[in-house]
Design an enzyme around this catalytic site. Structure first.
Site, PDB file in Angstrom:
ATOM      1  N   ARG A 595       0.828  -1.189   0.000  1.00 51.50           N
ATOM      2  CA  ARG A 595       0.000   0.000   0.000  1.00 51.50           C
ATOM      3  C   ARG A 595       0.871   1.252   0.000  1.00 51.50           C
ATOM      4  O   ARG A 595       1.820   1.351   0.789  1.00 51.50           O
ATOM      5  CB  ARG A 595      -0.839  -0.038   1.260  1.00 51.50           C
ATOM      6  CG  ARG A 595      -1.843   1.058   1.416  1.00 51.50           C
ATOM      7  CD  ARG A 595      -2.535   0.843   2.755  1.00 51.50           C
ATOM      8  NE  ARG A 595      -3.686   1.701   2.932  1.00 51.50           N
ATOM      9  CZ  ARG A 595      -4.413   1.715   4.037  1.00 51.50           C
ATOM     10  NH1 ARG A 595      -4.101   0.901   5.041  1.00 51.50           N
ATOM     11  NH2 ARG A 595      -5.435   2.519   4.156  1.00 51.50           N
ATOM     12  N   PRO A 599       1.823   9.068  -1.844  1.00 50.72           N
ATOM     13  CA  PRO A 599       2.570   9.019  -3.102  1.00 50.72           C
ATOM     14  C   PRO A 599       3.635  10.101  -3.204  1.00 50.72           C
ATOM     15  O   PRO A 599       4.639   9.904  -3.885  1.00 50.72           O
ATOM     16  CB  PRO A 599       1.495   9.228  -4.168  1.00 50.72           C
ATOM     17  CG  PRO A 599       0.193   9.104  -3.488  1.00 50.72           C
ATOM     18  CD  PRO A 599       0.380   9.282  -2.020  1.00 50.72           C
ATOM     19  N   LYS A 668       4.695  -1.898   2.604  1.00 49.99           N
ATOM     20  CA  LYS A 668       6.037  -2.458   2.744  1.00 49.99           C
ATOM     21  C   LYS A 668       7.046  -1.322   2.626  1.00 49.99           C
ATOM     22  O   LYS A 668       6.671  -0.154   2.549  1.00 49.99           O
ATOM     23  CB  LYS A 668       6.254  -3.536   1.684  1.00 49.99           C
ATOM     24  CG  LYS A 668       5.260  -4.691   1.832  1.00 49.99           C
ATOM     25  CD  LYS A 668       5.636  -5.903   1.008  1.00 49.99           C
ATOM     26  CE  LYS A 668       5.100  -5.822  -0.388  1.00 49.99           C
ATOM     27  NZ  LYS A 668       5.252  -7.101  -1.137  1.00 49.99           N
ATOM     28  N   GLY A 669       8.314  -1.675   2.612  1.00 45.85           N
ATOM     29  CA  GLY A 669       9.342  -0.640   2.619  1.00 45.85           C
ATOM     30  C   GLY A 669       9.593  -0.057   1.247  1.00 45.85           C
ATOM     31  O   GLY A 669       9.525  -0.750   0.237  1.00 45.85           O
ATOM     32  N   GLY A 671      12.072   2.829   1.132  1.00 45.25           N
ATOM     33  CA  GLY A 671      13.249   3.690   1.239  1.00 45.25           C
ATOM     34  C   GLY A 671      14.423   3.268   0.379  1.00 45.25           C
ATOM     35  O   GLY A 671      15.085   4.100  -0.235  1.00 45.25           O
ATOM     36  N   GLU A 672      14.701   1.985   0.342  1.00 44.56           N
ATOM     37  CA  GLU A 672      15.907   1.539  -0.356  1.00 44.56           C
ATOM     38  C   GLU A 672      15.625   0.910  -1.712  1.00 44.56           C
ATOM     39  O   GLU A 672      16.540   0.601  -2.469  1.00 44.56           O
ATOM     40  CB  GLU A 672      16.656   0.535   0.539  1.00 44.56           C
ATOM     41  CG  GLU A 672      17.213   1.203   1.772  1.00 44.56           C
ATOM     42  CD  GLU A 672      17.467   0.245   2.926  1.00 44.56           C
ATOM     43  OE1 GLU A 672      18.567   0.232   3.460  1.00 44.56           O
ATOM     44  OE2 GLU A 672      16.545  -0.498   3.301  1.00 44.56           O
TER      45      GLU A 672
HETATM   46 MO1  MOS Z   1      19.453   1.651   6.456  1.00 46.71          MO
HETATM   47  S1  MOS Z   1      21.222   1.271   5.530  1.00 46.71           S
HETATM   48  O1  MOS Z   1      19.158   0.284   7.430  1.00 46.71           O
HETATM   49  O2  MOS Z   1      19.576   3.097   7.249  1.00 46.71           O
END
Ligand code: MOS
Length: 711
Positions: A595, A599, A668-669, A671-672
């Protein structure tokens, strides 16, 4: 398919989860009212702590002469191993984990690595502290150390780490790789290298430590508040209840602020020694030599397929340095364990202990550098098979987790590849031509996978007498948008306008979360807050109390199902025919991460990840002085983060995916995710442009030129 977010304000200032709400802390930030650690003002002016770092590698401290430093007007004290307050030995207790263990400094006349503090000057002004630091005379005897780690290490130098980041075993396999490799009709066996990298957060590491009665109050730039309390308590031998950590605004972390660093311990030692507030801000230069960073890697990837394009064998083996005394190993083979179905998989991580500054999680640990190798090799195999690299990937996407056979909670890689290819115009790429003036044009693709973690978290929410809702949790906002999405969760659940919601973060007095890291922050802290809000709503309806707590932890679904986010990158590059400079001309990424909470902030996260993907592929790399284990390019002029001029217009497609097994919030994540795979798509595009396969990252002009010459 793609989200259609609510972008215009809702009636009455309401906001729902999923709305494109602008950052609620944006006005504070752009008007300078968001207190970052070093900006914080106390009633009592703090002493300024200036670090005197070791300019040797591993060494013994023979003498520290502080006489001249102490003569500088305004200098109050100089701490060295002779007079610093007593601490627990570094790395203890051994069962506490690396973010909670003692990070003792100035504790013994030994220096473990270049850049380690050997003295701390405490003065009334920054000028005095800095001047005096230059007058501290340190006599060091260098000790033998191991600094450089290459792919040619003899077997006896290689160690099997206890585990790799994320808690996975160092070695994992499925089926019989050797047999599958034998059976393969087309094979790729290639070795890739990446340089060490530095997180380079905009805000330097900084701490302001002060006493409040019996309590040590530590304002510190940190991603995880709870383990910072434990680390300080463990280091300083204080009761956990006597340590308070405060971190409301953080100017980026990227892994380097997951745990406490030198500034936190030194400022605390200063406050203990002088009974005054102490501020320590690390310099950019010293951070580059001492802050947590990513080690260099050598990765061998072997892939085998049948001639009709079925992937049969996958092996991914890495060698990286591990900083002596600090257990962290990067899971380079994470993508190889997750992405494609095949008969035999072999993955191995090896480390070589080295006397280097702390090596730790940095921006997408595992996939960020692992996928550079793995997704390059997948491309090499597709080329060897004379297959379209998108079609080849699509034909081999995993249906269950390849290494464990577990079902996926959800796994949208196929859709990401299809949607991304469509948006990019992959099938029509030939129409763009092979050349634009002196630029040779090429197109590349790569898959992205990233494990989804959910961490235990708690949160509290209260309805005030004036009708405002106040939420409290020790979650951090490292620039990601935590304040905003958490405010949306409260506003949505309690049906309040956004301006009636106050979210308070970054204080160890609030209920504990796992903070920001591993892309788990939003789902974990957000899930806990959602649970608190639902409880409060129930209580209010039943005429009960006006305060509620929520709690979340990974349940059975994290045992029964393999949990991943997915994505696909499509990149057009130009390679300068003469200089071999690589420019990214266009990048399209399609991502699926459950989800979408907001955005606007999610897109920014993906953009940021993609920018770092460009960095890892083209510009970023630390260069080691092998005599002392120091990184030589120790500033933002020498360590090249991508700048505006390096980044083309990026396009992000967010595939709104429904996943009921990834936690209460359904998200879910993110960021990376944008970082994983993008670098490989660039390398694959470079091959497409000029026929040269560059296996040494970053792809600087000299590396590309050498590969073109070899070709
Ligand atoms: Mo991230 S590299 O777990 O801040």
């Amino acid at each position: 398919m793609s989200d259609t977010p609510q972008t215009t304000p809702r009636e009455g200032g309401r906001a729902a989860i999923g709305d494109a709400v602008p950052r609620v802390d944006g006005p504070k930030k752009v008007t300078g009212r968001a207190p970052y650690t070093a900006d914080h003002r106390l009633d009592e002016a703090p002493l300024i702590g200036w670090i005197v770092p070791s300019r040797a590698g591993r060494a013994r401290v023979d003498a520290v002469d502080t006489a001249r430093a102490l003569d500088v007007p305004g200098v109050v004290a100089v701490l060295t191993h002779r007079n610093a307050p007593k601490q627990a030995p570094r790395g203890t207790p051994s069962d506490a984990g690396r973010f909670s263990q003692s990070h003792a400094l100035l504790a013994a006349p030994e220096v473990a690595c270049y850049g380690e503090p050997v003295a701390l000057v405490l003065a009334e002004t920054l000028e005095a502290a800095r001047e005096a630091a230059g007058l501290v005379e340190v006599a060091l005897t260098p000790l033998p150390g191991r600094y450089a780690v290459t792919g040619d290490e003899p077997d006896e130098a290689l160690e099997v780490p206890d585990d790799v980041d994320g808690g996975m075993p160092a070695d994992m396999s499925h089926g019989d790789f050797d047999l599958a490799w034998e059976k393969a009709e087309v094979r790729v066996d290639a070795t890739y290298e990446t340089l060490a990298e530095h997180a380079s957060a905009m805000e330097p590491h900084a701490t302001l430590a002060t006493w409040d009665g019996e309590e040590l109050v530590v304002r510190v730039a940190i991603q995880i508040v709870g383990s910072a309390v434990e680390a300080l308590a463990n280091t300083l031998r204080l009761d956990k209840e006597k340590v308070r950590v405060i971190s409301p605004f953080i100017g980026g972390g990227f892994g380097s602020k997951l745990g406490i660093h030198d500034d936190a311990v030194l400022a605390s030692l200063g406050a203990i020694a002088t009974d005054r507030p102490v501020r320590v801000v690390q310099t950019r230069r010293d951070l580059f030599s001492s802050a947590p960073h990513r080690g260099c890697s050598t990765q061998r990837v072997r892939l085998g397929a049948s001639r009709d394009g079925r992937l049969l064998a996958v092996a991914h083996e890495s060698v990286m340095p591990m900083a002596r005394g600090y257990e962290f190993a990067e899971p380079c083979a994470a993508s190889a364990r997750a992405s494609y179905a095949c008969d035999g998989i072999l993955t191995r991580h090896r480390v070589v202990r080295a006397d280097l500054p702390r090596i730790d999680s940095m921006r997408g640990p595992g996939e960020a550098v692992g996928s550079l190798a793995f997704e390059s090799a997948v491309d090499e195999l597709a080329r060897a098979l004379e297959r379209d690299p998108v079609a080849f990937r699509l034909a081999n996407v995993a249906e269950t987790e390849p290494i464990s056979g577990k079902p996926f909670a959800s796994f949208d890689l196929r859709r990401c590849l299809e949607v991304g290819a469509e948006r990019y115009g992959w099938s029509r790429r030939a129409e763009r031509g092979r050349r634009d003036g002196r630029w040779l044009l090429g197109h590349g693709v790569a898959s992205a996978t990233r494990p989804n973690f959910l961490m235990e978290a708690k949160a509290r929410v209260r309805l005030e007498d004036d009708g405002r809702a106040v939420a409290e949790l020790d979650m951090t906002d490292i620039g990601t948008g935590s304040y905003t999405i958490l405010s949306q969760i409260v506003a949505d659940t309690l049906e309040l306008p956004l301006d009636r919601v106050e979210v308070r973060l970054g204080d160890s007095r609030y209920p504990q979360t796992a903070g920001s890291g591993g892309s788990f922050g939003a789902a974990s802290a957000g899930g806990a807050l959602l649970s608190a809000c639902r409880r409060l709503r129930g209580q209010l309806r039943a005429g009960g109390g006006r305060e509620a707590e929520g709690h979340i932890e990974p349940g059975e679904d994290f045992e029964k199902y393999a949990q991943y986010m997915t994505g696909a990158h499509f990149v057009e590059v130009g390679v300068d025919e003469v200089t071999s400079e690589v420019r990214v001309r266009r990048a399209v990424g399609a991502f699926s991460f459950g989800r979408v909470l907001n955005p606007t902030t999610a897109r920014s996260q993906l953009y940021g990840g993609m920018v770092f993907g460009i960095g890892g592929a083209l510009t970023e790399g630390l260069h080691l002085d092998e005599r002392v284990g120091a990184y030589m390019n120790r500033d933002l002029a020498g360590y090249h983060l991508p700048t505006e001029r390096d980044v083309p217009a990026l396009e992000v497609v967010m595939i709104g995916e429904r996943d009921d097994r990834c936690g209460l919030l359904g998200s879910k994540g993110v960021g990376e995710l944008g970082l994983c795979g993008l670098g490989a798509a660039i390398a694959n595009a470079v091959y497409d442009a000029c026929g040269a396969r560059v296996r040494r990252f970053p792809l600087t002009p000299d590396a590309v030129m050498a590969a073109r010459a070899a070709w």
